[in-house]
Design an enzyme around this catalytic site. Structure first.
Site, PDB file in Angstrom:
ATOM      1  N   ASP A  46      41.566  44.588  40.719  1.00 53.08           N
ATOM      2  CA  ASP A  46      40.752  44.062  41.825  1.00 53.08           C
ATOM      3  C   ASP A  46      39.197  44.683  41.427  1.00 53.08           C
ATOM      4  OD1 ASP A  46      43.302  44.158  42.960  1.00 53.08           O
ATOM      5  OD2 ASP A  46      42.445  42.934  44.421  1.00 53.08           O
ATOM      6  N   ASP A  80      43.384  40.278  39.316  1.00 49.28           N
ATOM      7  CA  ASP A  80      41.999  40.132  40.024  1.00 49.28           C
ATOM      8  C   ASP A  80      40.995  40.743  39.055  1.00 49.28           C
ATOM      9  OD1 ASP A  80      43.182  38.580  41.789  1.00 49.28           O
ATOM     10  OD2 ASP A  80      42.394  39.657  43.506  1.00 49.28           O
ATOM     11  N   TYR A 134      36.497  37.798  39.370  1.00 48.96           N
ATOM     12  CA  TYR A 134      35.995  37.347  40.846  1.00 48.96           C
ATOM     13  C   TYR A 134      34.937  36.174  40.482  1.00 48.96           C
ATOM     14  CZ  TYR A 134      38.608  40.800  43.411  1.00 48.96           C
ATOM     15  OH  TYR A 134      39.841  41.293  43.833  1.00 48.96           O
ATOM     16  N   ASN A 153      45.542  36.422  42.452  1.00 53.92           N
ATOM     17  CA  ASN A 153      45.013  35.246  42.857  1.00 53.92           C
ATOM     18  C   ASN A 153      43.847  34.695  42.559  1.00 53.92           C
ATOM     19  OD1 ASN A 153      44.449  37.438  44.787  1.00 53.92           O
ATOM     20  ND2 ASN A 153      43.267  36.090  46.166  1.00 53.92           N
ATOM     21  N   HIS A 176      50.708  41.709  41.620  1.00 58.40           N
ATOM     22  CA  HIS A 176      49.582  41.736  42.503  1.00 58.40           C
ATOM     23  C   HIS A 176      49.604  41.951  44.052  1.00 58.40           C
ATOM     24  CE1 HIS A 176      45.488  41.090  42.871  1.00 58.40           C
ATOM     25  NE2 HIS A 176      45.487  40.209  43.694  1.00 58.40           N
ATOM     26  N   HIS A 184      45.878  40.924  54.094  1.00 57.45           N
ATOM     27  CA  HIS A 184      46.950  40.536  53.409  1.00 57.45           C
ATOM     28  C   HIS A 184      48.392  41.009  53.837  1.00 57.45           C
ATOM     29  CE1 HIS A 184      44.161  38.802  50.753  1.00 57.45           C
ATOM     30  NE2 HIS A 184      43.718  39.922  50.130  1.00 57.45           N
ATOM     31  N   VAL A 228      45.110  44.206  48.197  1.00 50.64           N
ATOM     32  CA  VAL A 228      44.555  44.910  49.261  1.00 50.64           C
ATOM     33  C   VAL A 228      43.388  46.006  48.695  1.00 50.64           C
ATOM     34  CG1 VAL A 228      44.785  46.197  51.482  1.00 50.64           C
ATOM     35  CG2 VAL A 228      46.534  44.562  50.528  1.00 50.64           C
TER      36      VAL A 228
END
Ligand SMILES: *[C@@H]1O[C@H](CO)[C@@H](O)[C@H](O)[C@H]1NC(C)=O
Ligand SMILES: *[C@@H]1O[C@H](CO)[C@@H](O)[C@H](O)[C@H]1NC(C)=O
Ligand SMILES: *[C@@H]1O[C@H](CO)[C@@H](O)[C@H](O)[C@H]1NC(C)=O
Ligand SMILES: *[C@@H]1O[C@H](CO)[C@@H](O)[C@H](O)[C@H]1NC(C)=O
Length: 478
Positions: free
Chosen positions: A180, A208, A211, A245, A330, A340, A368
Site C-alpha cells: 500500500d 496497492d 493510488y 483494490n 491483499h 476493512h 489496512v
C-alpha cells in the site's frame, strides 16, 4: 452476550423461509457472538505516531529521464518458476523503437545478448500511455550479476541485477515486505528506509501500488510517476506483485469497465509458469521459498479458476526443496483494526483450512494502513451447527502479517478494536516496512521497522521457525 445468544436461538427456531431472508443479518450476528468473547492477548504498541496528513509528492518530483525517447519506469520481476528468467519492463514515451534489451553477465561484456520486447499501450479515459515494453530474458545463470541496457544514443540507460541462487532447502535469502505504498512523502520515507537496507534482495509487494485511482479521473500519469519513483530499486531487484483494490481501476462513470486495465498492461508476472490462467494469481520459487500470490479481487469461490488453481498448487510444493511456504494476498484474514474489518472473511472461509493443512509459514497482507502480526491461530472448526468459531492456537497455522503501512495518501488506519483479540500478537498504527531473512530450512528472522526509527531499530521482530522442519513455538523478541 447472553442477549445475543438468546436472539440467535430465536432466529434458529424461526421458519426456514424467514431464516433464509434474514440470513445475511443472522451471519453477522452469529459472527459477533462468536468473536466477542475472545480475551485480551497481545501488545498494542504504545508508540503513537504524530497525526499528520499524508501528502502526495508532486508529479514534478518525478520527471522523465534526460534524452529523446529515453526508456523510463524500468522494473523487473522473475520471469519463470525457478529464477533463471527475468521480465524486464520499461516505457518509451515518444517512439516504439528501439524495443531491445541488451544484456550480459558480469565480466562477459564481449558476450552480449539481445532480446526484443513485446510492445503495448492503452487508453484510460483521456489518458494515453507511452509504449510499454516487456521482454523476458531466459536461461540466465544462477547467482550471477547481469548488466542490461535500454534505449540508444544519448538516451541509453544501463542497469544491473543479480539472479538468485539455485532453488534449495538451505539457501539463505532476504526479502523486503512492502504494501500500500502510494506516492506521498511518507511513501518516500518507507521506500528510502527500505533502500537503506543493503541485505534485501527482492520485494514481496502485497498490493496497492500507485493510488492513481484516488486522483480525479484515475489520473494515470500517477501510474507513470509511481514507476519512476520506485525505479531506483525495482530496476535492480525484482518486486513480486500481488493485486490490491487500487489495481482494479473500475470507473464505469467514465467508461472504464475493464478491471485491472492499467495494472495488467504495466506489470507482467510469470503466471503461465505455474499453470495459472490469470496474471492475478501465480506462484514462484526463489532460493528456499515457495511464494503464492492470490487475488482478493477475483473470484475464489468453489469451482472458480483461482480456487481450482490453488487447490492443485499446494500438492506441488515440495518442502524438501522449498521449506518456506509464503502466501501473499491483499485483504487480511485476521485484522483487529476497525478499517476493512472482516473484508477478508470470505476468503478465509474458503482457504484457511488449506493454509493449515499445508503448514503455510506466513500469510502477508496489506489493505489496512497499519501494522499487525498474529499468533499462530486457526479458525477452521467453523461450523454453523455447533457454532465453534473461535480462533484457537494451532502450531500448523501460519502467522498472519498485515503490512499495508507503506504510506499512501489515505493516511493511517489508527482505530483498533478493543480489547485486542487474543489472536493479535502485536499491532501499531505507523508507516513502515519489514525484512524477512531466511537463514536455512528451520530459521528465518523477521523484523518490522517503523519509518520514525533508524533502519537498525526493529519495532517488532522474531525468529520464525519453519512449520514443516521445526514447528516449535516462537517468542517475539520486541
Ligand atoms: C482529462 O480530462 C480532465 C477533466 O476534463 C482534465 O482535467 C485533464 O486535463 C484531461 N487530461 C488530458 C490528458 O487531456
Ligand atoms: C525522498 O527522500 C529522499 C531521501 O530523504 C530525498 O532525497 C528526496 O528529496 C525525497 N523526495 C521528495 C520528492 O521529497
Ligand atoms: C458441525 O457440528 C456438529 C456438532 O458438533 C456436527 O454434528 C456436524 O457434523 C458438523 N458439521 C460439519 C459439516 O462438520
Ligand atoms: C539455521 O540457522 C539458525 C540461525 O542462524 C542457526 O541457529 C541454526 O544452527 C541453523 N541450522 C543449521 C542446521 O545450520
Amino acid at each position: 452476550m447472553l442477549l445475543q445468544l438468546n436472539n440467535l436461538v430465536f432466529f434458529l427456531t424461526m421458519p426456514s423461509a424467514i431464516v433464509a431472508k434474514l440470513w445475511p443479518a443472522l451471519m453477522v450476528l452469529f459472527l459477533v457472538v462468536c468473536c466477542a468473547g475472545v480475551s485480551n492477548g497481545g501488545v498494542t504498541s504504545h508508540y503513537v505516531r504524530k497525526p499528520e496528513a499524508s501528502v502526495c509528492m508532486p508529479k514534478a518530483a518525478f520527471p522523465p529521464p534526460q534524452g529523446f525517447n529515453a526508456p523510463e519506469q524500468v522494473h523487473i520481476t522473475q520471469g519463470d518458476h525457478v529464477g533463471r528468467s527475468m521480465i524486464i519492463s520499461w516505457v518509451t514515451p515518444m517512439e516504439k523503437y528501439p524495443n531491445t534489451v541488451t544484456y550480459w553477465a558480469e565480466g562477459k561484456g564481449k558476450d552480449k545478448h539481445k532480446k526484443h520486447s513485446s510492445i503495448k499501450f492503452y487508453r484510460y479515459f483521456n489518458y494515453t500511455s507511452g509504449y510499454i515494453h516487456h521482454a523476458t530474458i531466459k536461461r540466465l545463470e544462477y547467482n550471477t550479476r547481469y548488466f542490461y541496457e535500454l534505449g540508444n544514443g544519448k538516451a541509453t540507460r544501463q542497469f544491473f541485477f543479480t539472479t538468485p541462487p539455485k532453488v534449495g532447502p538451505d539457501v539463505p535469502y532476504t526479502f523486503g515486505i512492502i504494501g500500500d505504498m502510494g506516492q506521498t512523502y511518507d511513501s518516500n520515507q518507507t521506500f528510502e528506509h527500505y533502500m537503506s537496507n543493503t541485505k534485501a534482495q527482492a520485494v514481496l509487494y502485497v498490493g496497492d501500488l500507485s493510488y492513481a485511482d484516488d486522483h480525479p479521473y484515475h489520473d494515470n500519469v500517477r501510474w507513470d510517476t509511481w514507476a519512476r519513483f520506485v525505479e531506483k530499486s525495482n530496476a535492480y531487484q525484482p518486486w513480486f506483485w500481488t493485486v490490491g483494490n487500487h489495481e482494479l481501476d473500475l470507473a464505469p462513470e467514465i467508461g472504464e469497465n475493464k478491471p485491472f486495465k492499467p495494472y495488467t498492461h504495466r506489470y507482467h508476472v510469470p503466471y503461465r509458469a505455474s499453470k495459472s490462467t490469470s496474471p492475478l494469481w501465480y506462484s514462484i520459487k526463489r532460493a528456499s521459498a515457495y511464494i503464492i500470490c492470490l487475488s482478493s479481487y477475483s473470484a475464489y469461490g468453489k469451482y472458480t479458476a483461482q480456487y481450482n488453481w490453488l487447490k492443485q498448487e499446494f500438492p506441488k510444493v515440495n518442502r524438501a526443496e522449498t521449506p518456506w511456504l509464503i502466501v501473499l494476498l491483499h485483504s487480511p484474514m485476521y485484522n483487529s483494526n476497525n478499517y476493512h474489518y472482516m473484508e477478508g472473511e470470505s476468503m478465509r472461509v474458503m482457504f484457511e483450512s488449506w493454509f493449515v493443512e499445508n503448514k503455510v509459514d506466513l500469510v502477508l497482507s496489506g489493505h489496512v494502513h497499519a501494522y499487525e502480526r498474529s499468533e499462530r491461530i486457526s479458525n477452521v472448526k467453523y461450523n454453523i451447527t455447533d457454532r465453534l468459531c473461535t480462533p484457537v492456537k494451532n502450531p500448523s497455522a501460519p502467522i498472519y502479517i498485515t503490512i499495508g503501512d507503506g504510506g499512501n495518501m489515505e493516511g493511517l488506519a489508527d482505530r483498533f478494536t478493543e480489547p485486542q483479540p487474543s489472536y493479535s500478537a502485536f499491532r501499531e498504527a505507523s508507516f513502515g516496512h519489514a525484512i524477512l531473512e531466511i537463514k536455512n530450512r528451520t530459521h528465518a528472522y523477521y523484523a518490522w521497522n517503523r519509518n520514525q526509527d533508524n533502519e537498525a531499530v526493529m519495532a517488532d521482530s522474531l525468529w520464525l521457525y519453519n512449520r514443516y522442519w521445526y514447528p516449535q513455538e516462537e517468542h517475539s523478541s520486541a
